[in-house]
Design a protein around this motif. Structure first.
Motif, PDB file in Angstrom:
ATOM      1  N   SER A 122       0.824  -1.178  -0.102  1.00  0.00           N
ATOM      2  CA  SER A 122       0.042  -0.062  -0.010  1.00  0.00           C
ATOM      3  C   SER A 122       0.784   1.261   0.015  1.00  0.00           C
ATOM      4  CB  SER A 122      -1.000   0.052   1.194  1.00  0.00           C
ATOM      5  OG  SER A 122      -0.146   0.212   2.511  1.00  0.00           O
ATOM      6  N   LYS A 123       0.305   2.486  -0.502  1.00  0.00           N
ATOM      7  CA  LYS A 123       0.878   3.605  -0.829  1.00  0.00           C
ATOM      8  C   LYS A 123       1.751   4.130   0.467  1.00  0.00           C
ATOM      9  CE  LYS A 123       0.030   7.913  -2.839  1.00  0.00           C
ATOM     10  NZ  LYS A 123      -0.186   9.184  -2.075  1.00  0.00           N
ATOM     11  N   LYS A 124       1.046   3.938   1.636  1.00  0.00           N
ATOM     12  CA  LYS A 124       1.528   4.643   2.914  1.00  0.00           C
ATOM     13  C   LYS A 124       2.821   3.726   3.358  1.00  0.00           C
ATOM     14  CE  LYS A 124      -1.405   2.156   6.118  1.00  0.00           C
ATOM     15  NZ  LYS A 124      -2.142   2.265   7.458  1.00  0.00           N
ATOM     16  N   TYR A 125       3.025   2.686   2.876  1.00  0.00           N
ATOM     17  CA  TYR A 125       4.189   1.687   3.087  1.00  0.00           C
ATOM     18  C   TYR A 125       5.240   2.118   2.349  1.00  0.00           C
ATOM     19  CZ  TYR A 125       1.865  -0.758   7.126  1.00  0.00           C
ATOM     20  OH  TYR A 125       1.158  -1.163   8.245  1.00  0.00           O
ATOM     21  N   LEU A 126       4.918   2.182   0.672  1.00  0.00           N
ATOM     22  CA  LEU A 126       5.850   2.481  -0.124  1.00  0.00           C
ATOM     23  C   LEU A 126       6.542   3.817   0.042  1.00  0.00           C
ATOM     24  CD1 LEU A 126       6.829   0.916  -2.578  1.00  0.00           C
ATOM     25  CD2 LEU A 126       5.022   2.145  -4.038  1.00  0.00           C
ATOM     26  N   GLU A 127       5.767   4.660   0.591  1.00  0.00           N
ATOM     27  CA  GLU A 127       6.446   5.976   0.645  1.00  0.00           C
ATOM     28  C   GLU A 127       7.172   6.146   1.781  1.00  0.00           C
ATOM     29  OE1 GLU A 127       2.636   8.876  -0.729  1.00  0.00           O
ATOM     30  OE2 GLU A 127       2.867   8.502   1.445  1.00  0.00           O
ATOM     31  N   LEU A 128       7.323   5.073   2.736  1.00  0.00           N
ATOM     32  CA  LEU A 128       8.447   5.122   3.569  1.00  0.00           C
ATOM     33  C   LEU A 128       9.684   4.366   3.318  1.00  0.00           C
ATOM     34  CD1 LEU A 128       6.265   3.958   6.784  1.00  0.00           C
ATOM     35  CD2 LEU A 128       7.400   6.231   6.361  1.00  0.00           C
ATOM     36  N   LEU A 129       9.354   3.439   2.176  1.00  0.00           N
ATOM     37  CA  LEU A 129      10.792   2.704   1.615  1.00  0.00           C
ATOM     38  C   LEU A 129      11.720   3.513   0.763  1.00  0.00           C
ATOM     39  CD1 LEU A 129       8.964  -0.863   0.728  1.00  0.00           C
ATOM     40  CD2 LEU A 129      10.265  -0.040   2.877  1.00  0.00           C
ATOM     41  N   ALA A 130      12.986   3.173   0.803  1.00  0.00           N
ATOM     42  CA  ALA A 130      14.041   3.771   0.090  1.00  0.00           C
ATOM     43  C   ALA A 130      15.102   2.730  -0.616  1.00  0.00           C
ATOM     44  CB  ALA A 130      14.576   4.834   0.816  1.00  0.00           C
ATOM     45  N   CYS A 131      15.684   3.109  -1.370  1.00  0.00           N
ATOM     46  CA  CYS A 131      16.820   2.211  -2.024  1.00  0.00           C
ATOM     47  C   CYS A 131      17.804   2.209  -0.892  1.00  0.00           C
ATOM     48  CB  CYS A 131      17.240   2.601  -3.221  1.00  0.00           C
ATOM     49  SG  CYS A 131      18.649   1.892  -3.830  1.00  0.00           S
ATOM     50  N   PRO A 132      18.310   0.900  -0.482  1.00  0.00           N
ATOM     51  CA  PRO A 132      19.308   0.773   0.573  1.00  0.00           C
ATOM     52  C   PRO A 132      20.895   1.358   0.176  1.00  0.00           C
ATOM     53  CG  PRO A 132      18.725  -1.321  -0.617  1.00  0.00           C
ATOM     54  CD  PRO A 132      17.888  -0.420  -0.979  1.00  0.00           C
ATOM     55  N   TYR A 133      20.859   1.489  -1.414  1.00  0.00           N
ATOM     56  CA  TYR A 133      22.154   2.081  -1.840  1.00  0.00           C
ATOM     57  C   TYR A 133      22.139   3.648  -2.053  1.00  0.00           C
ATOM     58  CZ  TYR A 133      22.957  -2.967  -3.085  1.00  0.00           C
ATOM     59  OH  TYR A 133      23.273  -4.194  -3.223  1.00  0.00           O
ATOM     60  N   CYS A 134      21.090   3.996  -2.570  1.00  0.00           N
ATOM     61  CA  CYS A 134      21.010   5.397  -2.709  1.00  0.00           C
ATOM     62  C   CYS A 134      20.208   6.451  -2.259  1.00  0.00           C
ATOM     63  CB  CYS A 134      21.139   5.825  -4.307  1.00  0.00           C
ATOM     64  SG  CYS A 134      19.585   5.564  -5.058  1.00  0.00           S
ATOM     65  N   GLN A 135      19.028   5.777  -1.250  1.00  0.00           N
ATOM     66  CA  GLN A 135      18.154   6.223  -0.618  1.00  0.00           C
ATOM     67  C   GLN A 135      16.995   7.159  -1.397  1.00  0.00           C
ATOM     68  OE1 GLN A 135      20.289   8.410   2.210  1.00  0.00           O
ATOM     69  NE2 GLN A 135      21.213   6.538   3.228  1.00  0.00           N
ATOM     70  N   SER A 136      16.887   6.607  -2.683  1.00  0.00           N
ATOM     71  CA  SER A 136      15.999   7.308  -3.510  1.00  0.00           C
ATOM     72  C   SER A 136      14.833   6.402  -3.157  1.00  0.00           C
ATOM     73  CB  SER A 136      16.330   6.880  -4.943  1.00  0.00           C
ATOM     74  OG  SER A 136      17.412   7.886  -5.247  1.00  0.00           O
ATOM     75  N   ALA A 137      13.599   7.027  -3.690  1.00  0.00           N
ATOM     76  CA  ALA A 137      12.408   6.317  -3.703  1.00  0.00           C
ATOM     77  C   ALA A 137      12.059   5.127  -4.502  1.00  0.00           C
ATOM     78  CB  ALA A 137      11.040   7.335  -4.149  1.00  0.00           C
ATOM     79  N   LEU A 138      11.343   4.196  -4.091  1.00  0.00           N
ATOM     80  CA  LEU A 138      10.945   2.996  -5.042  1.00  0.00           C
ATOM     81  C   LEU A 138       9.694   2.856  -5.393  1.00  0.00           C
ATOM     82  CD1 LEU A 138      12.373   0.452  -2.314  1.00  0.00           C
ATOM     83  CD2 LEU A 138      13.713   1.169  -4.243  1.00  0.00           C
ATOM     84  N   ALA A 139       9.535   2.469  -6.652  1.00  0.00           N
ATOM     85  CA  ALA A 139       8.226   2.422  -7.411  1.00  0.00           C
ATOM     86  C   ALA A 139       8.019   1.094  -7.534  1.00  0.00           C
ATOM     87  CB  ALA A 139       8.425   2.965  -8.766  1.00  0.00           C
ATOM     88  N   GLU A 140       6.840   0.550  -7.325  1.00  0.00           N
ATOM     89  CA  GLU A 140       6.577  -0.987  -7.677  1.00  0.00           C
ATOM     90  C   GLU A 140       5.928  -1.346  -9.039  1.00  0.00           C
ATOM     91  OE1 GLU A 140       3.167  -2.516  -5.169  1.00  0.00           O
ATOM     92  OE2 GLU A 140       3.970  -4.307  -5.008  1.00  0.00           O
ATOM     93  N   GLN A 141       6.797  -2.355  -9.461  1.00  0.00           N
ATOM     94  CA  GLN A 141       6.648  -2.893 -10.650  1.00  0.00           C
ATOM     95  C   GLN A 141       6.215  -4.297 -10.559  1.00  0.00           C
ATOM     96  OE1 GLN A 141       7.446  -0.856 -13.395  1.00  0.00           O
ATOM     97  NE2 GLN A 141       8.442   0.630 -11.965  1.00  0.00           N
ATOM     98  N   GLU A 142       5.948  -5.041 -11.618  1.00  0.00           N
ATOM     99  CA  GLU A 142       5.088  -6.207 -11.817  1.00  0.00           C
ATOM    100  C   GLU A 142       5.551  -7.224 -10.800  1.00  0.00           C
ATOM    101  OE1 GLU A 142       2.217  -7.972 -13.239  1.00  0.00           O
ATOM    102  OE2 GLU A 142       3.058  -6.447 -14.494  1.00  0.00           O
TER     103      GLU A 142
END
Ligand SMILES: [Zn+2]
Length: 311
Positions: free
Chosen positions: A6-26
């Protein structure tokens, strides 16, 4: 495609290498910065930075996976009445920030039993990070069985797969001590907290207790000469095979205070964590005596750190 996170969780996540946002793909999460793709396995994002994992981390992970693989879902029942969790939950009740928390991070969540109690009581966004996929799997199944909402992700506490400054309260029970460079993990704990956020960490302390019985599982006291000796003995000589909690250190209270203040925390309190000790290796008649002994400072096995970020 239906989003599984869900969006509220995805918004908290970040890439462990560069801390950029993550988008959900297939079937994976894609980093918007470095374009790395992270698989989502059985609903659990795998955000562990595997590319530059140290040998010590690999060995710890092997030991943890082995012990979690052998575990099953805990029976339904009152988790708060279980002595293995009552100590932590009591501490959280007394020391957590007052008022609304908005969200909760369990750093090193294991099978998520403490998070479950928080999710039930607070009805807030609960996120658990653990290096071990097997632990996250159990946590996810536990939440599903109990009808609670939460997200569990595989990740490294030294480079948390979380956005900067979004977490209100974090609990790290027996997890910050598992890395040779403790400062890095404490800095990360600070990075992900909001202004005015708080962390509670429970960490082994150096005492007669840890210097003696914690040697059974290869605890490494962080003192100048002792640390090198213990690392040589447990890791080189015994090849780390008995280190069932992976690489694990213990600290003086002064040292812990320094790690947390160096990271940027404003107020740092370190004191006895009234932990429940199983003492499975002791005969019954000694257990009662041992449980009294650990109330004495010289024998404290674990301390808590309550640390607040500046407002
Ligand atoms: Zn990235």
């Amino acid at each position: 495609m239906q989003n599984s996170i869900s969006k509220k969780y995805l918004e908290l996540l970040a890439c462990p290498y560069c801390q950029s946002a993550l988008a959900e793909q297939e079937s994976h999460l894609q980093c918007a910065g470095c374009s790395r793709a992270f698989p989502v396995k059985e609903g659990i994002p795998l955000l562990m930075p595997m590319e530059d994992m140290s040998e010590i981390d690999k060995q710890s992970l092997k030991n943890w996976n082995q012990s979690w693989q052998a575990r099953v879902l805990p029976p339904t029942g009152d988790i708060e009445a279980d002595p293995a969790f009552a100590d932590a939950l009591q501490h959280i009740r007394e020391h957590a920030p007052k008022g609304a928390w908005e969200n909760f991070l369990e750093a090193g969540c294991g099978d998520g039993q403490k998070s479950l109690v928080i999710a039930r009581q607070k009805k807030i966004t609960c996120i658990g990070v653990d290096a071990c996929f097997e632990a996250c799997k159990l946590a996810k199944r536990l939440f599903a069985r109990e009808g609670e909402e939460g997200l569990f992700v595989v990740g490294d506490l030294k480079c948390l797969p979380l956005q900067t400054g979004k977490i209100k309260y974090s609990y790290a029970g027996g997890s910050m001590e598992h890395f040779p460079d403790t400062q890095v993990a404490v800095n990360e704990a600070f990075r992900v907290l909001k202004k005015g956020g708080r962390i509670t960490a429970t960490i082994p302390c150096i005492s007669l207790a840890t210097l003696i019985y914690a040697q059974l599982w290869g605890n490494i006291p962080e003192l100048p000469v002792l640390r090198s000796l213990a690392e040589w003995f447990h890791m080189r000589l015994l090849k780390g095979q008995h280190m069932r909690f992976g690489y694990e250190k213990s600290f003086t209270t002064r040292r812990l205070k320094r790690y947390f203040t160096t990271a940027g925390f404003k107020t740092v309190r370190v004191d006895e964590f009234k932990t429940h000790m199983e003492f499975t290796f002791l005969p019954d008649w000694i257990k009662a005596v041992a449980r009294r002994l650990v109330r004495w400072k010289w024998f404290w096995p674990v301390v808590y750190v309550d640390a607040d970020c500046p407002e």
